[in-house]
Design a protein around this motif. Sequence first.
Motif, PDB file in Angstrom:
ATOM      1  N   GLY A  75      55.974  52.156  38.419  1.00  0.00           N
ATOM      2  CA  GLY A  75      55.875  52.129  36.942  1.00  0.00           C
ATOM      3  C   GLY A  75      56.180  50.484  36.523  1.00  0.00           C
ATOM      4  O   GLY A  75      55.859  49.956  35.418  1.00  0.00           O
ATOM      5  N   ASP A  76      55.892  49.579  37.783  1.00  0.00           N
ATOM      6  CA  ASP A  76      56.513  48.751  36.984  1.00  0.00           C
ATOM      7  C   ASP A  76      54.557  47.975  36.808  1.00  0.00           C
ATOM      8  O   ASP A  76      53.769  48.126  37.973  1.00  0.00           O
ATOM      9  N   THR A  77      54.596  47.285  35.449  1.00  0.00           N
ATOM     10  CA  THR A  77      52.950  46.721  35.599  1.00  0.00           C
ATOM     11  C   THR A  77      53.702  45.429  34.835  1.00  0.00           C
ATOM     12  O   THR A  77      54.903  44.641  34.164  1.00  0.00           O
ATOM     13  N   LEU A  78      52.519  44.507  34.528  1.00  0.00           N
ATOM     14  CA  LEU A  78      52.568  43.166  34.082  1.00  0.00           C
ATOM     15  C   LEU A  78      50.686  43.716  33.150  1.00  0.00           C
ATOM     16  O   LEU A  78      49.874  43.741  33.721  1.00  0.00           O
ATOM     17  N   ASP A  79      51.035  42.121  32.422  1.00  0.00           N
ATOM     18  CA  ASP A  79      49.782  42.240  31.043  1.00  0.00           C
ATOM     19  C   ASP A  79      49.488  40.275  30.923  1.00  0.00           C
ATOM     20  O   ASP A  79      50.321  39.841  31.066  1.00  0.00           O
ATOM     21  N   ILE A  80      47.667  40.470  31.145  1.00  0.00           N
ATOM     22  CA  ILE A  80      48.136  38.741  31.713  1.00  0.00           C
ATOM     23  C   ILE A  80      46.506  38.867  30.136  1.00  0.00           C
ATOM     24  O   ILE A  80      45.550  40.128  29.718  1.00  0.00           O
ATOM     25  N   LYS A  81      46.690  38.256  29.533  1.00  0.00           N
ATOM     26  CA  LYS A  81      46.400  37.773  28.041  1.00  0.00           C
ATOM     27  C   LYS A  81      44.626  37.375  28.771  1.00  0.00           C
ATOM     28  O   LYS A  81      43.449  38.384  28.387  1.00  0.00           O
ATOM     29  N   SER A  82      44.343  36.650  29.178  1.00  0.00           N
ATOM     30  CA  SER A  82      42.932  36.431  29.399  1.00  0.00           C
ATOM     31  C   SER A  82      43.096  35.355  30.846  1.00  0.00           C
ATOM     32  O   SER A  82      43.743  35.071  31.329  1.00  0.00           O
ATOM     33  N   LEU A  83      41.784  34.899  31.745  1.00  0.00           N
ATOM     34  CA  LEU A  83      41.281  34.492  32.717  1.00  0.00           C
ATOM     35  C   LEU A  83      40.296  33.742  32.975  1.00  0.00           C
ATOM     36  O   LEU A  83      39.268  35.124  33.230  1.00  0.00           O
ATOM     37  N   LYS A  84      40.142  32.588  33.121  1.00  0.00           N
ATOM     38  CA  LYS A  84      39.005  32.082  32.757  1.00  0.00           C
ATOM     39  C   LYS A  84      38.103  32.102  34.015  1.00  0.00           C
ATOM     40  O   LYS A  84      38.577  32.742  35.207  1.00  0.00           O
ATOM     41  N   PRO A  85      37.136  32.136  33.581  1.00  0.00           N
ATOM     42  CA  PRO A  85      35.965  32.163  35.003  1.00  0.00           C
ATOM     43  C   PRO A  85      35.971  31.081  36.569  1.00  0.00           C
ATOM     44  O   PRO A  85      37.126  29.373  35.968  1.00  0.00           O
ATOM     45  N   GLY A  86      36.378  31.399  37.536  1.00  0.00           N
ATOM     46  CA  GLY A  86      36.682  30.800  38.678  1.00  0.00           C
ATOM     47  C   GLY A  86      38.253  30.193  38.526  1.00  0.00           C
ATOM     48  O   GLY A  86      39.095  30.503  39.790  1.00  0.00           O
ATOM     49  N   GLU A  87      39.141  31.144  37.564  1.00  0.00           N
ATOM     50  CA  GLU A  87      40.944  29.956  37.523  1.00  0.00           C
ATOM     51  C   GLU A  87      41.035  31.997  38.857  1.00  0.00           C
ATOM     52  O   GLU A  87      40.798  33.393  38.642  1.00  0.00           O
ATOM     53  N   LYS A  88      42.493  31.307  39.530  1.00  0.00           N
ATOM     54  CA  LYS A  88      43.216  32.384  40.498  1.00  0.00           C
ATOM     55  C   LYS A  88      44.325  32.611  40.364  1.00  0.00           C
ATOM     56  O   LYS A  88      44.774  31.349  39.948  1.00  0.00           O
ATOM     57  N   ILE A  89      45.232  33.344  39.640  1.00  0.00           N
ATOM     58  CA  ILE A  89      46.210  33.455  40.057  1.00  0.00           C
ATOM     59  C   ILE A  89      47.225  33.882  40.933  1.00  0.00           C
ATOM     60  O   ILE A  89      46.341  35.027  41.758  1.00  0.00           O
TER      61      ILE A  89
END
Length: 128
Positions: A75-89
């Motif tokens: 039940g654990d979730t996270l929303d991420i708005k965007s990720l640019k090309p090549g971007e790493k998190i």
Amino acid sequence: MKSYTILIAIIGGSIGIMAIIFGLDIGKMSISTQEYSLYVDPIIDKQSLFVTGRITIQNTGSKQLTNLHVNFGDGDTLDIKSLKPGEKIILSPPSDNSMQFVMINADNDIFVSKAYRELPKMVGMMGS
């Protein structure tokens, strides 16, 4: 003297051809070939006193990914708005999560589901 010149020309030409082939091979690894692509690597680290997890997410496509929804399970979730090309998190699931799998979906029909993998323990390292 003439045979040495021919031999040098053949060797030089062979080296040039090999450089082109290897250059194209390396280019495939660094130049994205798809517009929308996502790399996901969930890792679990089990120590004697605690368990930690981390998820590496990287946009490997040539266009920005939008509306990423990360489902850690339980039940654990996270929303991420965007990720640019090549971007790493790098994300960590909540501490009380069972860390069985992670599912990520995004716009443009992106969906990745992976189970956590455990890194091999090395002799002398913490937790081995």
